[in-house]
Design a protein around this motif. Structure first.
Motif, PDB file in Angstrom:
ATOM      1  N   GLY A  53       0.782  -1.228   0.000  1.00  0.00           N
ATOM      2  CA  GLY A  53       0.000   0.000   0.000  1.00  0.00           C
ATOM      3  C   GLY A  53       0.814   1.277   0.000  1.00  0.00           C
ATOM      4  O   GLY A  53       0.278   2.369   0.207  1.00  0.00           O
ATOM      5  N   GLN A  54       2.112   1.185  -0.255  1.00  0.00           N
ATOM      6  CA  GLN A  54       3.012   2.326  -0.161  1.00  0.00           C
ATOM      7  C   GLN A  54       3.193   3.056  -1.495  1.00  0.00           C
ATOM      8  O   GLN A  54       3.972   4.008  -1.588  1.00  0.00           O
ATOM      9  CB  GLN A  54       4.372   1.838   0.356  1.00  0.00           C
ATOM     10  N   GLU A  55       2.468   2.656  -2.524  1.00  0.00           N
ATOM     11  CA  GLU A  55       2.702   3.187  -3.870  1.00  0.00           C
ATOM     12  C   GLU A  55       2.623   4.706  -3.934  1.00  0.00           C
ATOM     13  O   GLU A  55       3.518   5.359  -4.502  1.00  0.00           O
ATOM     14  CB  GLU A  55       1.709   2.578  -4.878  1.00  0.00           C
ATOM     15  N   ALA A  74       5.486   9.864  -4.638  1.00  0.00           N
ATOM     16  CA  ALA A  74       5.823  11.234  -4.243  1.00  0.00           C
ATOM     17  C   ALA A  74       7.312  11.358  -3.930  1.00  0.00           C
ATOM     18  O   ALA A  74       7.956  12.360  -4.275  1.00  0.00           O
ATOM     19  CB  ALA A  74       4.986  11.645  -3.031  1.00  0.00           C
ATOM     20  N   ASP A  75       7.872  10.359  -3.287  1.00  0.00           N
ATOM     21  CA  ASP A  75       9.305  10.381  -2.968  1.00  0.00           C
ATOM     22  C   ASP A  75      10.149  10.385  -4.236  1.00  0.00           C
ATOM     23  O   ASP A  75      11.134  11.129  -4.345  1.00  0.00           O
ATOM     24  CB  ASP A  75       9.671   9.171  -2.107  1.00  0.00           C
ATOM     25  N   PHE A  76       9.790   9.542  -5.193  1.00  0.00           N
ATOM     26  CA  PHE A  76      10.533   9.511  -6.455  1.00  0.00           C
ATOM     27  C   PHE A  76      10.414  10.834  -7.197  1.00  0.00           C
ATOM     28  O   PHE A  76      11.381  11.306  -7.801  1.00  0.00           O
ATOM     29  CB  PHE A  76      10.046   8.362  -7.338  1.00  0.00           C
ATOM     30  N   ALA A  77       9.230  11.439  -7.163  1.00  0.00           N
ATOM     31  CA  ALA A  77       9.048  12.731  -7.834  1.00  0.00           C
ATOM     32  C   ALA A  77       9.915  13.805  -7.198  1.00  0.00           C
ATOM     33  O   ALA A  77      10.399  14.720  -7.878  1.00  0.00           O
ATOM     34  CB  ALA A  77       7.575  13.131  -7.772  1.00  0.00           C
ATOM     35  N   ARG A  78      10.139  13.690  -5.891  1.00  0.00           N
ATOM     36  CA  ARG A  78      10.972  14.664  -5.177  1.00  0.00           C
ATOM     37  C   ARG A  78      12.460  14.438  -5.443  1.00  0.00           C
ATOM     38  O   ARG A  78      13.202  15.389  -5.702  1.00  0.00           O
ATOM     39  CB  ARG A  78      10.680  14.572  -3.673  1.00  0.00           C
ATOM     40  N   VAL A  79      12.895  13.170  -5.399  1.00  0.00           N
ATOM     41  CA  VAL A  79      14.320  12.857  -5.523  1.00  0.00           C
ATOM     42  C   VAL A  79      14.764  12.786  -6.985  1.00  0.00           C
ATOM     43  O   VAL A  79      15.865  13.212  -7.332  1.00  0.00           O
ATOM     44  CB  VAL A  79      14.646  11.533  -4.810  1.00  0.00           C
ATOM     45  N   TYR A  80      13.890  12.275  -7.840  1.00  0.00           N
ATOM     46  CA  TYR A  80      14.208  12.140  -9.270  1.00  0.00           C
ATOM     47  C   TYR A  80      13.086  12.782 -10.101  1.00  0.00           C
ATOM     48  O   TYR A  80      12.307  12.079 -10.756  1.00  0.00           O
ATOM     49  CB  TYR A  80      14.368  10.669  -9.654  1.00  0.00           C
ATOM     50  N   PRO A  81      12.981  14.103 -10.058  1.00  0.00           N
ATOM     51  CA  PRO A  81      11.894  14.773 -10.782  1.00  0.00           C
ATOM     52  C   PRO A  81      11.941  14.450 -12.273  1.00  0.00           C
ATOM     53  O   PRO A  81      13.012  14.476 -12.888  1.00  0.00           O
ATOM     54  CB  PRO A  81      12.160  16.262 -10.522  1.00  0.00           C
ATOM     55  N   GLU A  88       9.764   8.677 -15.055  1.00  0.00           N
ATOM     56  CA  GLU A  88       8.514   7.998 -15.396  1.00  0.00           C
ATOM     57  C   GLU A  88       8.551   6.604 -14.778  1.00  0.00           C
ATOM     58  O   GLU A  88       9.172   5.691 -15.311  1.00  0.00           O
ATOM     59  CB  GLU A  88       8.351   7.901 -16.915  1.00  0.00           C
ATOM     60  N   ILE A  89       7.894   6.465 -13.638  1.00  0.00           N
ATOM     61  CA  ILE A  89       7.987   5.213 -12.879  1.00  0.00           C
ATOM     62  C   ILE A  89       6.610   4.709 -12.479  1.00  0.00           C
ATOM     63  O   ILE A  89       5.725   5.482 -12.112  1.00  0.00           O
ATOM     64  CB  ILE A  89       8.882   5.393 -11.628  1.00  0.00           C
ATOM     65  N   THR A  90       6.446   3.399 -12.585  1.00  0.00           N
ATOM     66  CA  THR A  90       5.255   2.709 -12.097  1.00  0.00           C
ATOM     67  C   THR A  90       5.685   1.798 -10.958  1.00  0.00           C
ATOM     68  O   THR A  90       6.700   1.095 -11.072  1.00  0.00           O
ATOM     69  CB  THR A  90       4.616   1.870 -13.213  1.00  0.00           C
ATOM     70  N   LEU A  91       4.922   1.822  -9.857  1.00  0.00           N
ATOM     71  CA  LEU A  91       5.303   1.057  -8.672  1.00  0.00           C
ATOM     72  C   LEU A  91       4.232   0.040  -8.325  1.00  0.00           C
ATOM     73  O   LEU A  91       3.033   0.315  -8.431  1.00  0.00           O
ATOM     74  CB  LEU A  91       5.513   1.985  -7.473  1.00  0.00           C
ATOM     75  N   LEU A  92       4.676  -1.121  -7.893  1.00  0.00           N
ATOM     76  CA  LEU A  92       3.786  -2.138  -7.360  1.00  0.00           C
ATOM     77  C   LEU A  92       4.395  -2.655  -6.069  1.00  0.00           C
ATOM     78  O   LEU A  92       5.492  -3.227  -6.072  1.00  0.00           O
ATOM     79  CB  LEU A  92       3.604  -3.291  -8.351  1.00  0.00           C
ATOM     80  N   CYS A  93       3.704  -2.416  -4.963  1.00  0.00           N
ATOM     81  CA  CYS A  93       4.186  -2.836  -3.639  1.00  0.00           C
ATOM     82  C   CYS A  93       3.384  -4.060  -3.197  1.00  0.00           C
ATOM     83  O   CYS A  93       2.232  -3.924  -2.777  1.00  0.00           O
ATOM     84  CB  CYS A  93       4.036  -1.699  -2.628  1.00  0.00           C
ATOM     85  N   PRO A  94       3.946  -5.247  -3.272  1.00  0.00           N
ATOM     86  CA  PRO A  94       3.196  -6.461  -2.969  1.00  0.00           C
ATOM     87  C   PRO A  94       3.045  -6.687  -1.471  1.00  0.00           C
ATOM     88  O   PRO A  94       3.698  -6.033  -0.659  1.00  0.00           O
ATOM     89  CB  PRO A  94       4.059  -7.557  -3.606  1.00  0.00           C
ATOM     90  N   SER A  95       2.204  -7.645  -1.134  1.00  0.00           N
ATOM     91  CA  SER A  95       2.017  -8.007   0.267  1.00  0.00           C
ATOM     92  C   SER A  95       3.221  -8.780   0.774  1.00  0.00           C
ATOM     93  O   SER A  95       4.085  -9.213   0.001  1.00  0.00           O
ATOM     94  CB  SER A  95       0.750  -8.859   0.422  1.00  0.00           C
ATOM     95  N   MET A  96       3.260  -8.991   2.091  1.00  0.00           N
ATOM     96  CA  MET A  96       4.350  -9.752   2.688  1.00  0.00           C
ATOM     97  C   MET A  96       4.267 -11.234   2.297  1.00  0.00           C
ATOM     98  O   MET A  96       5.227 -11.983   2.499  1.00  0.00           O
ATOM     99  CB  MET A  96       4.329  -9.606   4.209  1.00  0.00           C
ATOM    100  N   LYS A  97       3.139 -11.656   1.745  1.00  0.00           N
ATOM    101  CA  LYS A  97       2.962 -13.041   1.320  1.00  0.00           C
ATOM    102  C   LYS A  97       3.308 -13.249  -0.151  1.00  0.00           C
ATOM    103  O   LYS A  97       2.990 -14.292  -0.726  1.00  0.00           O
ATOM    104  CB  LYS A  97       1.518 -13.483   1.593  1.00  0.00           C
ATOM    105  N   PHE A  98       3.958 -12.272  -0.749  1.00  0.00           N
ATOM    106  CA  PHE A  98       4.290 -12.358  -2.169  1.00  0.00           C
ATOM    107  C   PHE A  98       5.025 -13.661  -2.486  1.00  0.00           C
ATOM    108  O   PHE A  98       5.971 -14.044  -1.808  1.00  0.00           O
ATOM    109  CB  PHE A  98       5.174 -11.180  -2.578  1.00  0.00           C
TER     110      PHE A  98
END
Length: 266
Positions: free
Chosen positions: A121-123, A128-135, A138-148
């Motif tokens: 759920g951290q996407e 926002a962090d990537f936009a700040r550090v690497y303005p 073009e990035i897509t994020l997928l944050c899986p569960s701990m059961k991945f």
């Protein structure tokens, strides 16, 4: 044998074909691979002491790991071990540093990036962090569960998104061995028509890059004591890696010394 390097570009160390490029050369090789966009994805791994110990205990996984297209020595002890070989590694090439340099180049070269990792759920926060550090990245994020699981529904969804996005670089930040198993599955299953040329297994690199975890000072990195910094920063989580695993590495090193002597006598 590493598929993307000729024998002259690698050394045989711990039965891995480790590339002899310095950091700048490694960055250029990977950036060129990301931009070419044809053929099967190229898998990048960066072994350290923990990896070497785990691979020694898992023969089947080691055979798969050895098929990575780019293998760079992440840990200084691995670089030091190359002194036993007929050729030496010039320096360590860490996944954390490659992550930063390739994110920066992705901005200037307008390359698409997909990242699998982070807390569930951290996407939005990471975006926002990537936009700040690497303005401009073009990035897509997928944050899986701990059961991945690398053969489960979440992995299937990641592959579906990668097929739809066709990124130039896929960063897999799941920790070993999950990230490697996913990367090799992706290389095997991705259709030839899909543009996703570079898949990098980079562990905690994203957390360092976004300042969610602090890396060791540069002087500690250069003398090979980054492991101590990490152990002191996260003793409960990392004590086994840097004590038990470290002691096992000593035995592996002795066996490798004998193997290198035998290779020189051939």
């Amino acid at each position: 044998m590493n598929q993307s390097a000729t024998p002259s570009q690698t050394i045989d160390l711990f039965e891995l074909s480790i590339r002899t490029e310095n950091f700048a050369q490694a960055h250029r090789s990977l950036l060129d691979a990301a931009k070419q966009g044809s053929g099967r994805p190229k898998v990048v791994v960066t072994p350290n002491v923990d990896h070497i110990v785990r691979l020694d205990a898992q023969a089947e996984f080691k055979q798969l790991y050895k098929t990575a297209d780019y293998i760079y020595a992440d840990g200084m002890p691995v670089v030091w071990a190359s002194r036993m070989s007929s050729a030496r590694l010039p320096e360590r090439v860490t996944g954390a540093d490659l992550f930063v340099s390739l994110c920066r180049s992705a901005v200037t070269e307008k390359l698409r990036v997909f990242m699998l990792g982070g807390m569930p759920g951290q996407e939005a926060e990471l975006k926002a962090d990537f936009a700040r550090v690497y303005p401009g990245l073009e990035i897509t994020l997928l944050c899986p569960s701990m059961k991945f699981s690398t053969d489960g529904d979440e992995a299937n969804e990641a592959i579906r998104q990668i097929i739809a996005l066709q990124p130039h670089i896929v960063f897999v930040c799941l920790g070993m061995p999950k990230q490697e198993h996913f990367a090799f599955r992706l290389r095997k299953e991705l259709p030839d028509s899909v543009h996703a040329p570079l898949v990098m297994c980079v562990g905690a690199a994203m957390e360092f890059a976004l300042n969610k975890k602090k890396r060791a000072p540069l002087w500690m990195q250069k003398i090979g004591f980054e492991w101590l910094w990490r152990l002191l920063s996260e003793p409960r989580r990392l004590w086994q890696r840097y004590t038990v695993q470290g002691s096992k590495y000593g035995g592996i090193l002795l066996r490798e010394h004998k193997r290198q002597q035998a290779l020189r006598q051939q």
